[in-house]
Design a protein around this motif. Structure first.
Motif: not given
Length: 350
Positions: A97-98, A101, A105, A128-129, A132, A135-136, A162, A165, A255
């Motif tokens: 996911l990271s 993301a 981006t 951003v990675a 992300t 946050i998870w 995740s 997503t 991430g």
């Protein structure tokens, strides 16, 4: 409650555990890290003898280190989680996911073609990675520490969430537009002529993780929580806050690993990371960290990462079929868990 961590951790078991009166040689022989280190050295020697022209080469070891770098970063975070007697099954999916993301981006900031993006866009993608993943990790920590849910169930759920997503980000397919500057510099670039930049990043993260676990209050609290969470509370340790930090740290490293994977593979390679969570757990346990908590070292984790990596590399060179590789590595893991339980029984009988 024994808050001291060193009495339960391999080479670290020196002055705090009453080992100061023993000779260095005896302490070394009694350390689990010493024996798994010998296993790793023995495997390297074995494959060097079997395939002297192909295994002990600079290219082989460069690729071995590069291929293990992402897993090593994941495993550093997993070491902290397992020492607290927890588990994180979501790290592989959070990595995917990271990376997705960060990649999306960079693609968006480049007008749909990230291959020619500059370092400004790459840095934003990195942020951003990492955010992300963090946050998870924070979500995992909140559900485990605040909601008091079992880590196994929590991270099993977030593993699926995740990954789903990540699929939603790109319509269920891999993202394949990665800045060439990122791939050439971090993915395949070298320093000092021979040391891959990806390996340097992994070494730096590993050294920081070892320092954090071995010398800081954060590390001592990690061992204390894993040894006896209730006892840790009674001596004033904020167990809830600490678990939140540990899972957040693991998410942060996942991430970062996701971004590094993007740099190396030039793609999100979703299918290639589906077992990263199990590989990280395997490496940590094989390295001597106890699934029951309170015991572990980063050095052991490093060795645990490279034992199956050397086995797979050696087996590929001597043309052993994949299913035999899986069979042997699986039994090595079972042997490591058995050894951990035997060690616990001996320690508890004293």
């Amino acid at each position: 409650m024994n808050v001291s961590t060193h009495e339960k951790s391999d080479i670290q078991e020196s002055p705090d555990a009453g080992f100061g009166k023993r000779s260095l040689g005896k302490r070394l022989v009694e350390a689990n890290t010493f024996w798994i280190g010998l296993v790793l050295v023995g495997l390297i020697v074995l494959f060097s003898v079997i395939a002297p022209d192909t295994f002990p080469t600079l290219f082989t070891f460069q690729t071995l280190f590069i291929e293990s770098s992402v897993l090593l970063i994941l495993s550093v975070g997993m070491t902290f989680v397992i020492i607290t007697a927890g588990i994180d099954l979501s790290v592989g999916s959070v990595l995917i996911l990271s990376g997705m993301a960060g990649g999306k981006t960079m693609e968006a900031l480049s007008g749909g073609d990230a291959s020619k993006a500059g370092w400004g866009v790459i840095v934003v993608g990195l942020v951003v990675a990492v955010v992300t993943g963090t946050i998870w990790g924070l979500i995992n920590g909140a559900l485990v520490a605040l909601a008091k849910l079992p880590p196994l169930i929590v991270t099993l759920g977030t593993m699926g969430a995740s990954l789903a997503t990540a699929y939603l980000f790109n319509g269920g397919s891999d993202l394949r537009t990665v800045p060439a500057a990122l791939t050439q510099t971090l993915g395949y670039g070298t320093s000092f002529g021979v040391v891959p930049n990806l390996v340097i990043v992994a070494i730096v993260i590993t050294v920081i993780g070892a320092w954090l676990l071995r010398t800081t209050k954060f590390g001592r609290y990690t061992f204390a929580v894993g040894s006896n969470a209730e006892g840790a509370r009674r001596v004033g340790i904020g167990v809830t806050a600490h678990l939140l930090k540990v899972y957040t740290l693991t998410g942060f490293l996942a991430g970062l690993a996701g971004f590094l994977s993007l740099a190396y593979y030039n793609s999100t390679t979703i299918s290639g990371h589906t077992t990263d969570n199990l590989n990280a757990i395997t490496a940590v346990v094989m390295g001597g960290t106890s699934l029951f908590g309170g015991v572990g070292t980063i050095l052991g984790t490093v060795i645990g990462v490279f034992i199956p990596a050397v086995l797979r590399k050696g087996f590929n060179i001597i043309h052993v079929q994949d299913f035999w590789q899986l069979f042997i590595v699986s039994w090595v893991l079972i042997a490591a868990v058995w050894f951990d339980q035997q060690r616990r029984r001996r320690r508890n009988s004293r």
